[in-house]
Enzyme design. Structure first.
Site, mmCIF file in Angstrom:
data_model
loop_
_atom_site.group_PDB
_atom_site.id
_atom_site.type_symbol
_atom_site.label_atom_id
_atom_site.label_comp_id
_atom_site.label_asym_id
_atom_site.label_seq_id
_atom_site.Cartn_x
_atom_site.Cartn_y
_atom_site.Cartn_z
ATOM 1 N N HIS A 6 0.827 -1.211 0.000
ATOM 2 C CA HIS A 6 0.000 0.000 0.000
ATOM 3 C C HIS A 6 0.864 1.265 0.000
ATOM 4 O O HIS A 6 1.213 1.802 1.061
ATOM 5 C CB HIS A 6 -0.916 -0.026 1.232
ATOM 6 C CG HIS A 6 -1.987 1.032 1.231
ATOM 7 N ND1 HIS A 6 -2.953 1.100 2.194
ATOM 8 C CD2 HIS A 6 -2.234 2.071 0.389
ATOM 9 C CE1 HIS A 6 -3.751 2.135 1.953
ATOM 10 N NE2 HIS A 6 -3.336 2.744 0.874
ATOM 11 N N ARG A 70 -2.045 8.704 -6.152
ATOM 12 C CA ARG A 70 -2.531 9.287 -4.899
ATOM 13 C C ARG A 70 -4.038 9.051 -4.781
ATOM 14 O O ARG A 70 -4.816 9.506 -5.638
ATOM 15 C CB ARG A 70 -2.231 10.783 -4.923
ATOM 16 C CG ARG A 70 -2.661 11.504 -3.692
ATOM 17 C CD ARG A 70 -2.232 12.970 -3.740
ATOM 18 N NE ARG A 70 -2.184 13.487 -2.394
ATOM 19 C CZ ARG A 70 -1.507 14.564 -2.022
ATOM 20 N NH1 ARG A 70 -0.804 15.242 -2.908
ATOM 21 N NH2 ARG A 70 -1.515 14.961 -0.770
ATOM 22 N N ALA A 71 -4.459 8.415 -3.712
ATOM 23 C CA ALA A 71 -5.876 8.032 -3.599
ATOM 24 C C ALA A 71 -6.777 9.246 -3.425
ATOM 25 O O ALA A 71 -7.844 9.331 -4.031
ATOM 26 C CB ALA A 71 -6.057 7.063 -2.431
ATOM 27 N N HIS A 177 -10.655 1.295 -1.992
ATOM 28 C CA HIS A 177 -10.044 2.551 -1.533
ATOM 29 C C HIS A 177 -10.840 3.746 -2.052
ATOM 30 O O HIS A 177 -10.873 3.993 -3.254
ATOM 31 C CB HIS A 177 -8.596 2.650 -2.001
ATOM 32 C CG HIS A 177 -7.738 3.499 -1.112
ATOM 33 N ND1 HIS A 177 -8.105 4.764 -0.706
ATOM 34 C CD2 HIS A 177 -6.551 3.251 -0.518
ATOM 35 C CE1 HIS A 177 -7.149 5.255 0.087
ATOM 36 N NE2 HIS A 177 -6.209 4.356 0.230
ATOM 37 N N TYR A 193 -12.057 7.340 4.778
ATOM 38 C CA TYR A 193 -11.280 6.124 4.485
ATOM 39 C C TYR A 193 -11.689 4.979 5.414
ATOM 40 O O TYR A 193 -11.979 3.860 4.976
ATOM 41 C CB TYR A 193 -9.781 6.380 4.664
ATOM 42 C CG TYR A 193 -9.080 7.121 3.546
ATOM 43 C CD1 TYR A 193 -9.771 7.918 2.635
ATOM 44 C CD2 TYR A 193 -7.694 7.045 3.406
ATOM 45 C CE1 TYR A 193 -9.110 8.608 1.633
ATOM 46 C CE2 TYR A 193 -7.026 7.725 2.397
ATOM 47 C CZ TYR A 193 -7.732 8.509 1.512
ATOM 48 O OH TYR A 193 -7.067 9.191 0.519
ATOM 49 N N HIS A 222 -6.036 0.113 5.655
ATOM 50 C CA HIS A 222 -6.141 0.737 6.981
ATOM 51 C C HIS A 222 -6.582 -0.304 8.001
ATOM 52 O O HIS A 222 -7.494 -0.075 8.800
ATOM 53 C CB HIS A 222 -7.087 1.938 6.938
ATOM 54 C CG HIS A 222 -6.949 2.738 5.674
ATOM 55 N ND1 HIS A 222 -7.913 2.750 4.698
ATOM 56 C CD2 HIS A 222 -5.928 3.491 5.196
ATOM 57 C CE1 HIS A 222 -7.499 3.482 3.676
ATOM 58 N NE2 HIS A 222 -6.289 3.947 3.947
ATOM 59 N N GLU A 283 1.149 2.674 3.675
ATOM 60 C CA GLU A 283 0.447 3.845 3.133
ATOM 61 C C GLU A 283 1.394 5.050 3.069
ATOM 62 O O GLU A 283 0.942 6.188 3.080
ATOM 63 C CB GLU A 283 -0.771 4.172 4.015
ATOM 64 C CG GLU A 283 -1.884 4.949 3.369
ATOM 65 C CD GLU A 283 -2.976 5.310 4.401
ATOM 66 O OE1 GLU A 283 -2.866 4.891 5.549
ATOM 67 O OE2 GLU A 283 -3.928 6.009 4.015
#
Lengths: 340, 340
Positions: A6, A70-71, A177, A193, A222, A283
């Site tokens: 991630h 980039r989410a 995501h 999130y 997460h 992350e």
């Protein structure tokens, strides 16, 4: 070998954001000039990667990051189908350049051109392009392209099935995501999130998706949102809803990463979730960039938490490497061609 | 003494639901007969309470439950202001009857007549009635009266301030508690409840509400949603957002209950959250009613998890009694008049 499942390109060169800004301006005002991806040199990519993700890989001792755009900038809620597709392709093409520059350090995971109310066909096509042409090994699937208004059907709805069919054909998993929140109630990384992670898991309990797609695989990032902390609640709800036990009904297809930024959280994760369902992730460079004053180390240096676990070395190896190779068969195949 | 801060009248007599059904029918078709609360005898109340909440209190060894209307049935999203007010008053009046029948076992906590887009004034009036006339000691505040569409402003917005002013005047806390979900993405007790808990906490981090209301107090139920599991993330986000540390910025005003249905979750809660911020709760008879096959005990028999903690007896006493008396001063005053 330590595989971080991630990581996002949160440090892309400024020209990339400029393209997005121009896209937004053009959508809001058709008289604005057309938007085109700006020129980005290899040196600019090297600089943004070497000072950030690559430096942190080396400092923290991970080997390979599954790397995606980039989410929070996916922004599926913005614009229309064409805007979303152009932005998504530019993002994925940029990831491909990173991977080509650092093939030992990064493997590509793609963004999808989702848009609220738009059929999933565009996403099927872009997934195919990224996997078949760019060599990517997975994707990030947004369960809420509206950005916090949750107007799409649940992930178990047939709306998504054409996409799942392609995932299965290509043998790639999806990380669930979301992107930015445009609902003032939800802070992106602090609420949206985590809520999306929790929501997706509960949808999988309610539905019967893995009966229809026995080989479909999702990573819930997460640390699985709130799920491990409330594992008793979820086992109890499965029972109340007359679903099979979670280990049969969901946990052959769903995996959690280790993006949980303190030791007690990681301890809980490993205590309640089978090691086979846990993939190392950080992350980084991501949601939380500071140093924890109680430890003196970066919050998102999740390797420290795994290293500190009192579990068998073989189990750590599964979290660090084995599970990722199993969940991402194309990663395993790639590594084998390199003798890894 | 063991005080359960989180119990709902989920077993109300059938006439109560009949009233709701008639209300719904009338709202959907003005030609339907007007809805009026049905006759409910004391014996019916006794039967529904003695077979359920009172039986479980005695079996599990708790003494007093802070008792409120069924949360999932509040249904603030349905109908209009008048419908919501009539339903809310009927619910609170029924709780008052339970309390009058079993004053040693139950103390009242009220529902509020919230409606999407309606000013909070009705809720101020009903809170005042319930506290001043009915002797209730707290309330359940719904951060999302839309039922899963999240159309209201965040809890830190001035929209809510008139209500907070009255809470402070009356010296009563609120439990942050959503109702049913009418968004297919969110299972009520498996996603919407937990998401709302997480969302509220992050709103408190982003805002500065407790600067404006230093004595305002909230209980975030279900163990604080995802928050304790992600405590490192929230500490890190507070730092990134340039907020004070959480113990100063939020944790003088926010409390978590123990509605976490397995031992590892409760262990984590007590490991990361200061004991002063934890209130015993079970949510019974509530979200999860079955028996955990791994323990042979009810999932929601949360007393077992607290009893099993290896913490000082004085700390357990704070979780079981002391904290509730501090957070609910009107409860403490009531118990003192009884010499308790």
């Amino acid at each position: 070998m330590i595989i971080d499942c991630h990581g996002h390109y949160t440090t892309a060169p400024a020209a990339h954001q400029k393209f997005r800004d121009a896209q937004v301006a053009r959508f809001n005002d058709p008289a604005a000039p057309p938007a085109r991806p700006g020129a980005i040199s290899d040196d600019e990519i090297r600089e943004t990667i070497e000072k950030n993700q690559l430096r942190l890989q080396q400092q923290r001792g991970s080997d390979l990051t599954l790397f995606s755009p980039r989410a929070s900038a996916m922004g599926h809620h913005f614009g229309d189908e064409a805007v979303s597709l152009a932005w998504t392709r530019a993002n994925n093409d940029l990831i491909k350049r990173v991977v080509d520059l650092y093939p030992q350090n990064f493997v590509g995971v793609c963004q999808l051109p989702q848009s609220p109310g738009v059929p999933i066909a565009n996403s099927v096509a872009e997934l195919t392009r990224c996997v078949s042409e760019l060599g990517f090994i997975g994707c990030n699937l947004n369960p809420d392209p509206s950005g916090g208004h949750w107007t799409s059907p649940p992930l178990t709805d047939r709306h998504w099935y054409p996409f799942y069919e392609r995932m299965v054909e290509l043998d790639v998993p999806a990380m669930v995501h979301v992107s930015a929140s445009c609902n003032a109630n939800f802070h992106a990384t602090g609420a949206h999130y985590i809520n999306a992670d929790t929501t997706a898991f509960m949808q999988f309990i309610e539905g019967d998706l893995f009966h229809d797609f026995p080989s479909l695989r999702f990573i819930i990032p997460h640390g699985g949102g709130a799920v491990p902390y409330h594992w008793g609640r979820y086992r109890g709800l499965a029972d109340m809803l007359k679903r099979p036990p979670l280990d049969q009904h969901v946990m052959n297809n769903v995996y959690f990463d280790t993006c949980v930024y303190h030791q007690p959280g990681i301890d809980l994760l490993v205590r309640v979730i089978d090691v086979k369902n846990i993939l190392f992730g950080s992350e980084m460079v991501g949601a939380v960039r500071g140093i924890d004053p109680t430890t003196g180390h970066y919050f998102d240096d999740t390797r420290r938490y795994i290293d500190a676990l009192e579990i068998a070395a073989a189990d750590k190896a599964r979290i660090y490497e084995g599970n990722a190779r199993r969940v991402f068969p194309r990663l395993d195949a790639l590594l084998r061609t390199r003798g890894q």
